[in-house]
Enzyme design. Structure first.
Site, PDB file in Angstrom:
ATOM      1  N   TYR A 155      -8.516 -23.617   4.641  1.00 26.59           N
ATOM      2  CA  TYR A 155      -9.055 -22.278   4.857  1.00 26.59           C
ATOM      3  C   TYR A 155      -8.504 -21.355   3.765  1.00 26.59           C
ATOM      4  CZ  TYR A 155     -10.253 -24.210   9.388  1.00 26.59           C
ATOM      5  OH  TYR A 155     -10.785 -24.991  10.378  1.00 26.59           O
ATOM      6  N   VAL A 213       4.368 -22.860  -4.729  1.00 25.80           N
ATOM      7  CA  VAL A 213       3.526 -24.054  -4.565  1.00 25.80           C
ATOM      8  C   VAL A 213       2.815 -24.250  -5.895  1.00 25.80           C
ATOM      9  CG1 VAL A 213       1.512 -25.005  -3.365  1.00 25.80           C
ATOM     10  CG2 VAL A 213       3.211 -23.685  -2.087  1.00 25.80           C
ATOM     11  N   ALA A 244      -3.762 -18.274   0.679  1.00 23.25           N
ATOM     12  CA  ALA A 244      -3.819 -16.798   0.711  1.00 23.25           C
ATOM     13  C   ALA A 244      -2.983 -16.282  -0.452  1.00 23.25           C
ATOM     14  CB  ALA A 244      -3.292 -16.274   2.045  1.00 23.25           C
ATOM     15  N   TYR A 281     -17.700  19.401  18.150  1.00 26.25           N
ATOM     16  CA  TYR A 281     -17.429  20.723  17.561  1.00 26.25           C
ATOM     17  C   TYR A 281     -16.221  21.294  18.287  1.00 26.25           C
ATOM     18  CZ  TYR A 281     -17.795  25.783  16.815  1.00 26.25           C
ATOM     19  OH  TYR A 281     -17.519  27.084  16.533  1.00 26.25           O
ATOM     20  N   CYS A 327       0.822  -1.218   0.000  1.00 24.63           N
ATOM     21  CA  CYS A 327       0.000   0.000   0.000  1.00 24.63           C
ATOM     22  C   CYS A 327       0.855   1.268   0.000  1.00 24.63           C
ATOM     23  CB  CYS A 327      -0.926  -0.002   1.214  1.00 24.63           C
ATOM     24  SG  CYS A 327      -1.709  -1.605   1.487  1.00 24.63           S
ATOM     25  N   ASP A 359      -7.275 -11.553  -0.677  1.00 25.36           N
ATOM     26  CA  ASP A 359      -7.753 -11.172  -2.017  1.00 25.36           C
ATOM     27  C   ASP A 359      -8.180 -12.353  -2.884  1.00 25.36           C
ATOM     28  OD1 ASP A 359      -7.483  -8.499  -1.564  1.00 25.36           O
ATOM     29  OD2 ASP A 359      -5.570  -8.289  -2.626  1.00 25.36           O
ATOM     30  N   GLY A 388      -6.502  -4.366   1.996  1.00 24.91           N
ATOM     31  CA  GLY A 388      -5.510  -4.972   2.867  1.00 24.91           C
ATOM     32  C   GLY A 388      -6.039  -5.157   4.284  1.00 24.91           C
TER      33      GLY A 388
HETATM   34  C1  LIG Z   1       0.326  -1.119  -4.946  1.00 27.59           C
HETATM   35  C2  LIG Z   1      -0.749  -1.554  -4.003  1.00 27.59           C
HETATM   36  C3  LIG Z   1      -1.355  -0.613  -3.187  1.00 27.59           C
HETATM   37  C4  LIG Z   1      -2.343  -1.010  -2.306  1.00 27.59           C
HETATM   38  N1  LIG Z   1      -2.904  -0.080  -1.473  1.00 27.59           N
HETATM   39  C5  LIG Z   1      -3.782  -0.475  -0.531  1.00 27.59           C
HETATM   40  C6  LIG Z   1      -4.271   0.438   0.438  1.00 27.59           C
HETATM   41  O1  LIG Z   1      -3.923   1.626   0.429  1.00 27.59           O
HETATM   42  N2  LIG Z   1      -5.127  -0.005   1.365  1.00 27.59           N
HETATM   43  C7  LIG Z   1      -5.509  -1.319   1.433  1.00 27.59           C
HETATM   44  O2  LIG Z   1      -6.281  -1.677   2.331  1.00 27.59           O
HETATM   45  N3  LIG Z   1      -5.078  -2.220   0.518  1.00 27.59           N
HETATM   46  C8  LIG Z   1      -4.221  -1.828  -0.451  1.00 27.59           C
HETATM   47  N4  LIG Z   1      -3.721  -2.739  -1.340  1.00 27.59           N
HETATM   48  C9  LIG Z   1      -4.260  -4.091  -1.332  1.00 27.59           C
HETATM   49  C10 LIG Z   1      -3.588  -4.966  -0.292  1.00 27.59           C
HETATM   50  O3  LIG Z   1      -2.216  -4.892  -0.387  1.00 27.59           O
HETATM   51  C11 LIG Z   1      -4.071  -6.370  -0.530  1.00 27.59           C
HETATM   52  O4  LIG Z   1      -5.464  -6.386  -0.347  1.00 27.59           O
HETATM   53  C12 LIG Z   1      -3.415  -7.366   0.435  1.00 27.59           C
HETATM   54  O5  LIG Z   1      -2.016  -7.392   0.271  1.00 27.59           O
HETATM   55  C13 LIG Z   1      -3.982  -8.737   0.160  1.00 27.59           C
HETATM   56  O6  LIG Z   1      -3.332  -9.647   0.969  1.00 27.59           O
HETATM   57  P1  LIG Z   1      -3.263 -11.165   0.540  1.00 27.59           P
HETATM   58  O7  LIG Z   1      -2.510 -11.859   1.623  1.00 27.59           O
HETATM   59  O8  LIG Z   1      -4.605 -11.640   0.163  1.00 27.59           O
HETATM   60  O9  LIG Z   1      -2.418 -11.169  -0.800  1.00 27.59           O
HETATM   61  P2  LIG Z   1      -0.929 -10.678  -1.092  1.00 27.59           P
HETATM   62  O10 LIG Z   1      -0.484  -9.688  -0.071  1.00 27.59           O
HETATM   63  O11 LIG Z   1      -0.927 -10.289  -2.526  1.00 27.59           O
HETATM   64  O12 LIG Z   1      -0.081 -11.977  -0.882  1.00 27.59           O
HETATM   65  C14 LIG Z   1      -0.223 -13.071  -1.743  1.00 27.59           C
HETATM   66  C15 LIG Z   1       0.934 -14.012  -1.466  1.00 27.59           C
HETATM   67  O13 LIG Z   1       0.701 -15.239  -2.128  1.00 27.59           O
HETATM   68  C16 LIG Z   1       1.924 -15.688  -2.651  1.00 27.59           C
HETATM   69  N5  LIG Z   1       1.605 -16.664  -3.706  1.00 27.59           N
HETATM   70  C17 LIG Z   1       0.640 -16.606  -4.656  1.00 27.59           C
HETATM   71  N6  LIG Z   1       0.632 -17.724  -5.385  1.00 27.59           N
HETATM   72  C18 LIG Z   1       1.613 -18.516  -4.880  1.00 27.59           C
HETATM   73  C19 LIG Z   1       2.095 -19.818  -5.184  1.00 27.59           C
HETATM   74  N7  LIG Z   1       1.566 -20.542  -6.173  1.00 27.59           N
HETATM   75  N8  LIG Z   1       3.111 -20.308  -4.460  1.00 27.59           N
HETATM   76  C20 LIG Z   1       3.659 -19.594  -3.441  1.00 27.59           C
HETATM   77  N9  LIG Z   1       3.235 -18.361  -3.093  1.00 27.59           N
HETATM   78  C21 LIG Z   1       2.233 -17.840  -3.808  1.00 27.59           C
HETATM   79  C22 LIG Z   1       2.633 -14.440  -3.122  1.00 27.59           C
HETATM   80  O14 LIG Z   1       4.034 -14.689  -3.218  1.00 27.59           O
HETATM   81  C23 LIG Z   1       2.281 -13.497  -1.967  1.00 27.59           C
HETATM   82  O15 LIG Z   1       3.219 -13.609  -0.927  1.00 27.59           O
HETATM   83  C24 LIG Z   1      -2.739  -2.372  -2.252  1.00 27.59           C
HETATM   84  C25 LIG Z   1      -2.139  -3.314  -3.088  1.00 27.59           C
HETATM   85  C26 LIG Z   1      -1.138  -2.917  -3.957  1.00 27.59           C
HETATM   86  C27 LIG Z   1      -0.470  -3.947  -4.827  1.00 27.59           C
END
Ligand SMILES: Cc1cc2nc3c(=O)[nH]c(=O)nc-3n(C[C@H](O)[C@H](O)[C@H](O)COP(=O)(O)OP(=O)(O)OC[C@H]3O[C@@H](n4cnc5c(N)ncnc54)[C@H](O)[C@@H]3O)c2cc1C
Length: 413
Positions: free
Chosen positions: A242, A50, A76, A389, A13, A246, A264
């Site tokens: 589980y 994976v 995740a 206020y 973020c 995203d 996030g």
């Molecule tokens: C540039 C940017 C700005 C953002 N700004 C905001 C913000 O201001 N506010 C906010 O709330 N959210 C924001 N977000 C969104 C937030 O970052 C995501 O919602 C959050 O990171 C999601 O978390 P996650 O764990 O679901 O996925 P991610 O953080 O994307 O993690 C996914 C993980 O899965 C791993 N992975 C995937 N497939 C495999 C595989 N086959 N084998 C091994 N590992 C794998 C990846 O390596 C990664 O580590 C932003 C995102 C980005 C990219």
């Protein structure tokens, strides 16, 4: 824990704000060092992919390492940017903002960039347009939709942002379809429905789609959005598995329709719920009301659930109140405008959505309004709400209350 990335638990973020030179470096975006995770007993395998889940055998297949058994598994895998679906996607100079190590490299590239195109005015697109403009790069935003953030925000909410972009020198190309990335090895232009736009770099900010490849191949049940279906304990359709973040689909509280590509803060709470349940505890996650907010151009915009445009598109009936208020006492330096729109169910007057644009105080109002929607607060409750206020931090009349009063006045007229 397996991750394809070189690092764990940093804040993507913050990346747009390092690019925009508001945060001095990337280092501050990391939550902890690799040694700290190791000390806590967390075995993180970096740069490790994976490539399969065997639900029956209770194993994941790790690229180059073979099978690893699990008692409980948490998926995740995050999101992917939607494929722009145009020729030239293999050219260099196309930046998909996600991985912090790559962002560090791209930040050096940005020093050499004179003209950038941001493809699509999605939430990240808005942040990147603003960041590129802050950095002094000639910035074009191309989007086939009619205004900025039109999937989420109403046009009157987006307009001040677009006006401020115009003042910052941003060139906007709405209603303009991206047709190709053009170049020989490296992008030198984008072809659009309105002609060719020369550029040195394209920041591709297409829609976030659930990264569901592993889940799909394993046979986990997916929803209409493509996200993994989970119950209120973040359990998937497979025993002991589980999912969080995203890659999931979660019901929107107001409509009970599954939504995906949340924030996030949603991912973080879902991860905790999934982790506690996978570890044998009991915690429940609830439907979401999606408070959102961001800085775009020189404005803050935000809201909860949905606005007028989405309500119309979804056929959701609503009554509406709007108000133009202020963020501090009218005489206090730094006072800014705050425009509020409230949407409520016509019969019950229960709040179902809100949108706002202002110079400050949008996040707190979005959080408050999300709780108001969740708990069934009505326009009448809001019209008579109490408010702080204090000249430096709040005006006599709270804009949310005035919007609710205006809605009631309109209904009683
Ligand atoms: C540039 C940017 C700005 C953002 N700004 C905001 C913000 O201001 N506010 C906010 O709330 N959210 C924001 N977000 C969104 C937030 O970052 C995501 O919602 C959050 O990171 C999601 O978390 P996650 O764990 O679901 O996925 P991610 O953080 O994307 O993690 C996914 C993980 O899965 C791993 N992975 C995937 N497939 C495999 C595989 N086959 N084998 C091994 N590992 C794998 C990846 O390596 C990664 O580590 C932003 C995102 C980005 C990219």
């Amino acid at each position: 824990m397996f991750t394809e990335f070189e690092d764990a638990a940093y804040s993507p973020c913050g990346i747009p704000y390092v690019h925009g030179k508001e945060i001095p470096n990337f280092e501050s975006l990391f939550l902890a060092t690799k040694e700290q995770y190791a000390k806590q007993g967390i075995d993180i395998r970096y740069e490790t992919r994976v490539d399969g889940i065997d639900l029956k055998a209770g194993k994941v297949h790790v690229d180059g390492q073979g099978d690893v058994s699990y008692d409980r598994l948490i998926v995740a895998t995050g999101f992917n940017y939607a494929d722009p679906g145009v020729p030239g996607a293999d050219l260099q100079g196309l930046y998909y903002v996600k991985n912090i190590r790559q962002a560090m490299e791209w930040d050096k590239v940005l020093d050499t960039v004179k003209v950038a195109v941001v493809a699509e005015a999605t939430p990240l697109g808005l942040e990147m347009v603003t960041a590129m403009a802050h950095r002094g790069i000639e910035t074009h935003v191309v989007d086939h939709r009619p205004w900025a953030l039109s999937d989420l925000a109403d046009p009157d909410i987006a307009q001040p942002v677009q006006d401020s972009w115009a003042e910052m020198g941003v060139k906007m190309h709405f209603g303009t379809t991206l047709q190709a990335f053009v170049g020989e090895g490296h992008v030198r232009a984008v072809q659009t429905s309105e002609g060719e736009l020369p550029c040195d770099l394209v920041v591709v900010c297409t829609k976030k789609e659930p990264n569901n490849a592993l889940a799909r191949a394993a046979g986990l049940k997916l929803g209409g959005t493509g996200g993994v279906i989970v119950d209120n304990r973040m359990a998937t359709s497979a025993a002991g598995v589980y999912a969080a973040g995203d890659c999931c689909e979660i019901p929107l509280g107001v409509t009970n329709v599954g939504v995906q590509g949340l924030t996030g803060s949603h991912a973080y709470s879902q991860g905790k719920v999934a982790g506690i349940n996978a570890g044998g505890g009991h915690r429940e996650y609830q439907p979401v009301y999606v408070p959102w907010g961001m800085v775009a151009g020189t404005w803050m915009i935000g809201g909860v659930s949905f606005g007028e445009t989405a309500a119309k598109a979804l056929g959701i009936p609503y009554v509406m109140g709007t108000a133009q208020g202020i963020s501090r006492a009218r005489y206090f330096p730094g006072v800014t405008k705050i425009f509020v729109k409230l949407l409520a169910e016509p019969k019950t007057l229960r709040l179902i959505g809100a949108q706002m644009v202002g110079g400050e105080g949008i996040k707190e109002r979005a959080d408050f309004l999300a709780m108001a929607v969740k708990t069934g607060i009505t326009l009448t409750d809001l019209a008579f709400m109490e408010n702080v206020y204090s000249p430096p931090i709040g005006a006599l009349n709270e804009p949310i209350a005035v919007a609710a009063q205006n809605a009631l006045n309109k209904l009683n007229a």
